[in-house]
Design an enzyme around this catalytic site. Sequence first.
Site, PDB file in Angstrom:
ATOM      1  N   ASP A 186      -2.195 -13.240  -0.259  1.00 40.63           N
ATOM      2  CA  ASP A 186      -3.028 -12.042  -0.287  1.00 40.63           C
ATOM      3  C   ASP A 186      -2.664 -11.135   0.887  1.00 40.63           C
ATOM      4  O   ASP A 186      -3.328 -11.176   1.915  1.00 40.63           O
ATOM      5  CB  ASP A 186      -4.502 -12.450  -0.219  1.00 40.63           C
ATOM      6  N   GLU A 220      -6.737  -2.467   1.998  1.00 39.62           N
ATOM      7  CA  GLU A 220      -7.340  -2.973   0.758  1.00 39.62           C
ATOM      8  C   GLU A 220      -8.520  -3.877   1.042  1.00 39.62           C
ATOM      9  O   GLU A 220      -9.500  -3.894   0.279  1.00 39.62           O
ATOM     10  CB  GLU A 220      -6.279  -3.724  -0.052  1.00 39.62           C
ATOM     11  N   GLU A 246      -1.390  -8.622  -6.556  1.00 40.80           N
ATOM     12  CA  GLU A 246      -2.510  -9.059  -5.728  1.00 40.80           C
ATOM     13  C   GLU A 246      -2.491 -10.574  -5.589  1.00 40.80           C
ATOM     14  O   GLU A 246      -1.701 -11.265  -6.252  1.00 40.80           O
ATOM     15  CB  GLU A 246      -3.822  -8.568  -6.366  1.00 40.80           C
TER      16      GLU A 246
END
Length: 878
Positions: A186, A220, A246
């Site tokens: 991530d 993000e 993602e």
Amino acid sequence: MASLRLPRANPLAFTRWPVTVITAIVYLALLIPLLVVHHVVPSAPSSPPSGLNISEAWADLQVLTNGFHPYNSRRNDVIHSWLLRRINEILDSTPLEQEYRALDEEKPDVFVFDDVYSNLTTYGGTLKDADLGVYFEGTNVIVYIRGWEDDTEHWWEAPNGVPTSRGGVLVNSHYDSVSTGFGATDDGVGVVTCLQLVKYFTTPGHAPRRGLVVLFNNGEEDFLNGARVYSQHPISKLPHTFLNLEGAGAGGRATLFRSSDFEVTGPYMRSPHPFGSVLSANGFDTGLIASQTDYVIFQGNMGLRGLDVAFMEPRARYHTNQDDTRHTSKDSVWHMLSAAVATTEGLVSDSTDRFDGAPNTDGGVPSGSGSQAVWFDLFGSTFVLFQLHTLFALLVTLLIVGPLTLLFTSIALTKADKMYLFRSSAKSEDRLDVVPLQGLRGFFRFPFLFGIPTVVTVGLAYLVTKVNPYIIHSSAYAVWSMMVAAWVFLAWFVSRVADFARPSAFHRIYTLTWMYVLSWVSAVIATVYANQRGLAGGYFIFFFHAGIFLATWISYLELFALPSKTEYANQLRSVSGRASGHGSRRGTTSGEDDGEEAEEEPTESTSLLGSGQRTTFANYVRVGGDNHAVAEEEVIDPNVYGREQAWSYALPKWTWGLQLLLTAPITLIMVGPLALLTISAISQTGQDGGHPLFAYVAIAIFTTIMLTPLLPFIHRYTYHVPLFLLAVFLGTLIYNLVAFPFSDSNRLKLYYVQEVDLDTGVNSATFAGLSPFVKDVSQELPSAAGQTVSCEWHTKRRNLLSCSWEGIAPQPVEGDHPMKDWGALKGNVVCLWSDHNQPGVLPALDEAIQFLPVWAAVTKGSDGLVEGRRAFEIGNDD
């Protein structure tokens, strides 16, 4: 007692050993590959395609993840500079123009935007908190590779400039991490994938037709700010489609989370190892999945059409220090990279106008609209894609054709006098003799056969939730084993009891008929949801229902092999007449139904022909004479199984195998991956505040669906497998009730934040997590010794307990005291510190990480690891 010896020459006969062995082989032959596909990532190739370098991508990932790099950290600035340097290195290594011309293409122009100017203020409904407003200054890095059909001018430099060419393609990743995670999955793998895409599409032979925008967004993890601020850059007007990369786990396969429509999903079919199901997209659509990715900004706010590809397990490592390169692999990098290359290549090479049209959101790009889609993978190697209205049409057709087919078949059987179903007796040709058929036997078994195992497994879900609710966090397969073992054993036990008390050759056809009715109702529900709510996740019901329909129809067609009821009655009268020796009729009986009603307790000599004749265990027919004189004739038919109805000798003995292949494999292939994907996604959500019962009930439901195809055949099982499963059930039940639910490989996440009130000097360190574990961990920390740890239920994270104690004061940085004059104003100034790369700066967090048990992990509990707060009040200048 005479024993029945059936022929053993036919290995496919509907007898115990063939049924036991063949069903076990079918289930194992499918379940094992499904488990392998789910857990084993395809190996990266030793020689990747031209323009890709997996070793280079892995080296980039190691650099990217050698420290925490949240947006609000110095390390984040270092990564920003490193990204720009790596992009320039890739572009500087591109060959000369001549190599492109040798392949009949032009070298694409490439533009790199270091966007430190775009900013955005968002508030209210665009964020999770309606009372929150956010001002954000972006530091995105944008690479635009001009397509050979794109405008040649720098239209983005003109005020209000817009592109005149067809829409381009956006590929997005974010290079910030959370403050407690290294960000390998991530979203480090997404970032290095984007770097490889820049390399690939600037390599000769891969120049794009449509313009390609590769976005490395920053921010993000905090309100999706990086994607939001990208919308303010002029180049954002070019793309009409997008691919978002993602990560919500650590390693494994990258799954297709969701897509906007059928047309944009098509290029993903090129992926060498597709993985995912539209059911996950329905989870977002219905709100079952609350977290979001940048997809929601591109598709929902900007009106682009695209796909969301992400890693999704294990969630225990998500946003922790185990999201690092040690817990992922080159194979995982290749899985995402290969899918991204295939999808992007399909999108940038599209020559149609299907991604151009009227905007589908206010102020959005003119990307048009697409058709709703149904999609899923088969064994991680084949991708199935079709439109939702096709599924609707197939469901409606099957809902109509299926019942009509069975109705017409039943009418044909009735006309042929071979409709034994629901018939208790038959008359001879002269209608003087009535013989029992026992055709209703077995009809009422299914509610018990299906209901008892299902109710018990759901009861087990409630039991484990009550006693040890989080064992699924680390031992999901122990829960699976418990549920499966209990279900199979109970189904076998109920079927054997029923078969002993009321042996019936119609067990299979009646069970399939009940299954058909249930699947028909399920298909109606799936049709309604597909039509009214656009939910395609019920696609598996169509295949499940189709298989059951065909299997049921085969059972109805089998009845044509039986003698007519009249012929059968005549045969029995002939046997009775020969046995009596004096022509008297024996065994006449009334036509009352004897299927499931109270009747004489069956024994080894229960009557075959009602009250007049009796049969032994081996299907002897014994005819009684007058005045206690007995004449006996033995009629033995080895084609009749056990004590089932005598007319069953004519039923085919091999069709059960075809029925098994029509029901079990299609159910496992369709439902098995959904079960594994769903439970992997939700088994560790209890630590986030989700109710654990949902996961256990989901396992019970999936267990029931996948094992229901066994019900028509399970009464033929030998005792060996069920008794073994009984032992498995007892062992796993004890384990699931008493074992500790967490381990060093499946840790419990504790949400950490430290708050400092600069007015009062109050310094509070807080862990939020599951009770009672969070309190036990908090009390064991050295700084909490001698203190009263205060615990209360968290106000924002449901079902989590928040425990606070006076922590060690942070030492982030020395600063000055800037002043500014405002009008009358009061409130609180809050400063956040998120950089945990230097030991000693956040000693309370250092202590927590050092002294936590191995089964617990720290993750951020808020936007900052430390929140410094000071109240202010500014009066009017006058």
